[in-house]
Design a protein around this motif. Structure first.
Motif, short mmCIF file in Angstrom:
data_model
loop_
_atom_site.label_atom_id
_atom_site.label_comp_id
_atom_site.label_asym_id
_atom_site.label_seq_id
_atom_site.Cartn_x
_atom_site.Cartn_y
_atom_site.Cartn_z
N PRO A 82 0.84 -1.21 0.00
CA PRO A 82 0.00 0.00 0.00
C PRO A 82 0.87 1.26 0.00
O PRO A 82 1.75 1.40 0.85
N ARG B 63 -7.41 4.57 -0.67
CA ARG B 63 -7.34 3.22 -0.12
C ARG B 63 -8.72 2.57 -0.18
O ARG B 63 -9.74 3.21 0.09
N ASP C 133 -3.53 -0.76 -8.11
CA ASP C 133 -2.31 -0.02 -7.80
C ASP C 133 -1.87 0.84 -9.00
O ASP C 133 -1.42 1.98 -8.82
N SER D 100 -4.66 1.88 -3.46
CA SER D 100 -4.05 0.79 -2.70
C SER D 100 -5.12 -0.06 -2.03
O SER D 100 -6.13 0.46 -1.54
N THR E 265 -6.17 -2.53 0.97
CA THR E 265 -5.84 -2.94 2.33
C THR E 265 -6.66 -4.17 2.67
O THR E 265 -7.87 -4.07 2.90
#
Length: 405
Positions: free
Chosen positions: A164, A169, A194, A199, A201
């Motif tokens: 990350p 996110r 990405d 990112s 998680t």
């Protein structure tokens, strides 16, 4: 539809909801025209209208029999009828209510109980399921044909995920069977996102979405899993995660129901509503992004199987096809694309004969355009269709990731 619910039915936690749904049905029969089991069996009681009558009779206090249970069991819960219904009947909610009442009244034979309990013990447990899958691959030649068909034909290990590193996110539900059957799907998702500056998680404390338990009539256990997932996700939600991404449309459809299913739970109602609002199928996230910057060279001829949980439950029919077309893939026409493939969660194991007929019909339609690969958006459909040993079936995001420059 006029109803006269029994006093016992009125006292059910969802008794008022059942009565409201029943009253919206005008018994027009449009639903039968698109019901997969009615098309196969031609029995009114194996179509939505007939099942609604059966549930109505049960809730009005009439005798509950094993025959009633059988007709409800045969329903795929594909929700095709909801797409067709001009009156907006929430059939799947009525079916959940009816099945719970029927199962409480009609004991199942030992073999059925054993199968259902085994599925509930194994399928939601990701580590156990993955371990059994690996053992199954080793001893594959010794397994019955039915079990061999449930194992992946080609082993594709998960590639490394990017760390990350972006301000944007999202969370991702890892799923319970996908890590064992198609471990690279979520990794491919993380790599594609990405590249778009998002990112992923993973929240490993979040487990099975709860659908397996819930639809095998362990509804309290399914809701317990939902609460556990909400607790696991909540800290990251408070820290600004913009979505909870599902790469399996079956999981996504159920997570989007959390708000409804937990609406009467004072401790979780608001949180569940928030989680359902954040739940997004992968295509909803990608479809809103500038895909041109991915530099994808889509040169394969694909047939897309749109899972019922994507097109009928989440109302996202055509969304994946649109993304794949934007990325340059050639898509073949698929006749009767609204019909179920027969996977339907654990249906392929609890109703194997009907499931196989539906699978073979679906594959005939998908292969009619002579695709190189069939792609889909749900691990259950992927495994079920690929198990026939015909045209390879994969998750669509893996083809996108492989085409990245």
């Amino acid at each position: 539809m006029q109803t006269n619910l029994s006093e016992q039915a009125k006292r059910l936690p969802r008794g008022e909801e059942a009565e409201r749904i029943l009253r919206t049905c005008v018994h027009c029969g449009f639903c039968n025209a698109t019901c997969p089991t009615y098309q196969l069996l031609g029995d009114e009681l194996d179509g939505p209208r007939g099942r609604i009558y059966l549930i109505k009779q049960v809730l009005e206090g009439n005798e509950v029999t094993a025959k009633t249970q059988l007709h409800l069991d045969r329903c795929l819960t594909c929700r095709n009828c909801e797409t067709t219904c001009p009156s907006g009947v929430q059939y799947h909610n009525l079916l959940d209510i009816g099945r719970a009442v029927v199962d409480a009244a009609v004991p199942r034979p030992l073999a059925q109980r054993a199968l259902r309990e085994s599925l509930r013990a194994v399928v939601p447990n990701a580590s156990l399921f993955k371990g059994l899958t690996q053992v199954g691959q080793v001893f594959r030649p010794l397994l019955p044909e039915a079990l061999q068909a449930k194992l992946p034909r080609a082993a594709r290990a998960a590639k490394p995920r990017p760390e990350p590193r972006h301000g944007r996110r999202v969370l991702m539900l890892e799923g319970c069977v996908q890590p064992g059957l198609s471990p690279n799907t979520n990794a491919a998702t993380a790599r594609v996102l990405d590249r778009l500056g998002i990112s992923v998680t993973p929240i490993f404390e979040a487990g099975c979405c709860g659908a397996v338990d819930y639809h095998l009539n362990a509804q309290d256990k399914g809701l317990e899993r939902a609460r556990r997932n909400i607790d696991a996700w909540w800290p990251a939600i408070e820290q600004g995660a913009e979505a909870i991404v599902q790469t399996a449309s079956g999981c996504g459809a159920f997570v989007k129901e959390y708000g409804h299913l937990l609406a009467q739970d004072p401790a979780y109602a608001e949180k569940a509503k928030r989680v359902s609002a954040l739940a997004k199928d992968l295509v909803e996230v990608l479809g809103a992004e500038p895909l041109e910057q991915l530099g994808v060279r889509g040169d394969k001829r694909l047939a897309f199987h749109c899972p019922c949980t994507l097109q009928h439950a989440q109302k996202l029919g055509g969304a994946v096809e649109g993304v794949l077309s934007r990325l340059g893939f050639s898509l073949t026409a698929v006749p009767d694309s609204h019909l179920c493939c027969g996977s339907a969660g654990t249906y392929s194991l609890t109703q194997p004969e009907l499931s196989k007929q539906l699978r073979d019909n679906k594959l005939d339609a998908l292969e009619s355009g002579q695709p190189e690969v069939i792609v889909t958006a749900n691990i259950g459909c992927q495994t079920h269709l690929d198990g026939a040993g015909r045209t390879p079936v994969r998750h669509w995001i893996e083809l996108v990731e492989e085409a990245l420059n």
